[in-house]
Design a protein around this motif. Structure first.
Motif, short mmCIF file in Angstrom:
data_model
loop_
_atom_site.label_atom_id
_atom_site.label_comp_id
_atom_site.label_asym_id
_atom_site.label_seq_id
_atom_site.Cartn_x
_atom_site.Cartn_y
_atom_site.Cartn_z
N LYS A 164 7.68 1.11 7.02
CA LYS A 164 8.03 2.38 7.64
C LYS A 164 9.54 2.61 7.69
O LYS A 164 10.01 3.75 7.67
N GLN A 165 10.31 1.52 7.75
CA GLN A 165 11.76 1.68 7.80
C GLN A 165 12.28 2.16 6.44
O GLN A 165 13.13 3.05 6.38
N PHE A 166 11.78 1.56 5.37
CA PHE A 166 12.22 1.96 4.03
C PHE A 166 11.52 3.23 3.55
O PHE A 166 12.10 4.03 2.83
N PHE A 167 10.25 3.39 3.93
CA PHE A 167 9.42 4.48 3.42
C PHE A 167 8.74 5.18 4.60
O PHE A 167 7.56 4.92 4.89
N PRO A 168 9.46 6.04 5.32
CA PRO A 168 8.95 6.60 6.57
C PRO A 168 7.68 7.44 6.41
O PRO A 168 6.94 7.62 7.38
N ASN A 169 7.41 7.95 5.22
CA ASN A 169 6.20 8.75 5.00
C ASN A 169 5.07 7.95 4.37
O ASN A 169 4.12 8.53 3.84
N ALA A 170 5.17 6.63 4.46
CA ALA A 170 4.16 5.78 3.83
C ALA A 170 2.82 5.88 4.52
O ALA A 170 2.73 5.94 5.75
N ASN A 190 1.91 -5.07 -2.56
CA ASN A 190 3.17 -5.75 -2.27
C ASN A 190 3.94 -4.92 -1.26
O ASN A 190 3.68 -3.72 -1.12
N ALA A 191 4.87 -5.56 -0.57
CA ALA A 191 5.60 -4.91 0.51
C ALA A 191 7.10 -5.17 0.35
O ALA A 191 7.50 -6.14 -0.31
N PRO A 192 7.95 -4.34 0.96
CA PRO A 192 9.40 -4.47 0.82
C PRO A 192 9.98 -5.54 1.74
O PRO A 192 10.82 -5.27 2.61
N VAL A 193 9.54 -6.77 1.54
CA VAL A 193 9.97 -7.89 2.38
C VAL A 193 10.26 -9.10 1.51
O VAL A 193 9.78 -9.20 0.38
N ASN A 194 11.06 -10.02 2.04
CA ASN A 194 11.23 -11.33 1.42
C ASN A 194 10.05 -12.19 1.86
O ASN A 194 9.88 -12.44 3.05
N ALA A 195 9.25 -12.61 0.91
CA ALA A 195 8.06 -13.39 1.24
C ALA A 195 7.74 -14.33 0.08
O ALA A 195 7.71 -13.90 -1.08
N ALA A 196 7.54 -15.57 0.38
CA ALA A 196 7.28 -16.57 -0.65
C ALA A 196 6.02 -16.21 -1.43
O ALA A 196 5.02 -15.75 -0.87
N THR A 243 4.00 -6.51 7.95
CA THR A 243 4.97 -5.85 7.06
C THR A 243 5.13 -4.37 7.36
O THR A 243 6.00 -3.71 6.79
N MET A 244 4.31 -3.82 8.27
CA MET A 244 4.33 -2.38 8.53
C MET A 244 5.68 -1.87 9.02
O MET A 244 6.14 -0.80 8.59
N PRO A 245 6.37 -2.57 9.93
CA PRO A 245 7.69 -2.06 10.35
C PRO A 245 8.67 -1.93 9.18
O PRO A 245 9.41 -0.93 9.11
N TYR A 268 -0.63 -10.12 0.90
CA TYR A 268 0.70 -9.64 0.53
C TYR A 268 1.18 -8.46 1.36
O TYR A 268 2.38 -8.26 1.51
N VAL A 269 0.26 -7.64 1.87
CA VAL A 269 0.65 -6.50 2.70
C VAL A 269 -0.07 -6.64 4.04
O VAL A 269 -1.03 -5.94 4.34
#
Length: 288
Positions: A255-261, A141-147, A250-252, A245-246
């Motif tokens: 990286k914005q929320f979790f820069p060391n991902a 899963n990723a930190p985005v709004n996604a149906a 979703t990479m930007p 789902y990922v």
């Protein structure tokens, strides 16, 4: 190795045990870990996905406890498994539950692992309280709004049909669900939520009306990029190669929320922990 980057150690005596909830607002959990380990890594808190429970991650948790010699807490999130039911079902509320659990268990810092719905919960905890999280692993899963996939509302409808039929045999419940889901493994996963009532009727232990109403919330992420929230600790996103789902799109946001991902791909679909547990375990350890 991703999990070898955890730096906080604390002396604590371990024993393997499990417990159900003891009060209305506490989360049910199981614990795995070595019994006589004087010094250990930070504990791991492991969260399941939608319609799952602490039972889903028993096998992998035993393997990780053996490999890492640390305590692993498998939780039932609210409205799932043996935990309490509540009308509010969203990531902020579930993240608060997890932090309260950590307080109750006196866990100063933990490694957080979550799959699907649980992944967004652990991401939320890390962004709200980064000082409580020593490492983060988000599974598919990723930190985005996604149906959500359209399958989830279909599952709720099928499970409601099972309850309406008042069946007493799991085979009869499976026949009804088959009209809504062709995959036997997925039906078997959903049917793990069946419990028998006093009148011998099978029903689902998850509150279907609450979950059905919350599906839109499950598609959301509680933070936007403009808020400036970030977690700078070690972070791994494990994604299934046959899951959407990922995606690379979703990479930007990641990286914005979790820069060391970092990213680990596992040959599997969305249910990658059960589909390819060894691939999941190797994915967790292959990153430096």
């Amino acid at each position: 190795m991703m999990l070898n980057r955890i730096s906080f150690y604390a002396p604590i005596g371990l024993r393997a045990f499990s417990t159900a909830r003891v009060s209305r607002r506490e989360l049910a959990f199981q614990v795995f870990g070595p019994e006589n380990e004087a010094v250990q890594r930070d504990p791991i808190v492991f969260l399941h996905g939608l319609f799952g429970s602490k039972q889903n991650n028993r096998t992998i948790s035993k393997a990780l406890a053996r490999d890492l010699k640390c305590r692993i807490y498998n939780l039932d999130l609210r409205n799932h498994g043996d935990s309490f039911h509540a009308p509010e079902h969203n990531y902020s509320a579930m993240a608060e539950d997890v932090q309260e659990f950590m307080d109750q268990q006196k866990l100063e810092k933990s490694v957080l692992i979550g799959h699907s719905m649980g992944a967004k919960v652990v991401m939320t905890v890390a962004l709200q309280s980064p000082e409580r999280v020593s490492a983060l692993i988000s599974v598919d899963n990723a930190p985005v709004n996604a149906a959500l996939k359209s399958d989830f509302p279909k599952y709720v409808r099928g499970m409601q049909k099972v309850e309406e039929a008042k069946v007493s045999k799991q085979s009869d419940a499976d026949k009804i669900l088959k009209e809504y889901e062709e995959s036997l493994p997925i039906r078997q996963f959903l049917l793990t939520n069946l419990v028998r009532s006093d009148d011998n009727i099978l029903k689902f232990r998850v509150p279907l009306s609450v979950i059905g109403d919350a599906l839109d919330n499950m598609a959301d992420f509680p933070f936007s990029a403009s808020e400036g929230k970030r977690y700078d600790g070690p972070t791994l996103f494990v994604r299934g190669t046959r899951s959407r789902y990922v995606s690379d799109k979703t990479m930007p946001a990641i990286k914005q929320f979790f820069p060391n991902a970092q990213i680990a791909d596992v040959e599997a679909g969305h249910w990658l922990i059960s589909e390819n547990p060894e691939g999941f375990r190797q994915g967790m350890f292959q990153r430096s």
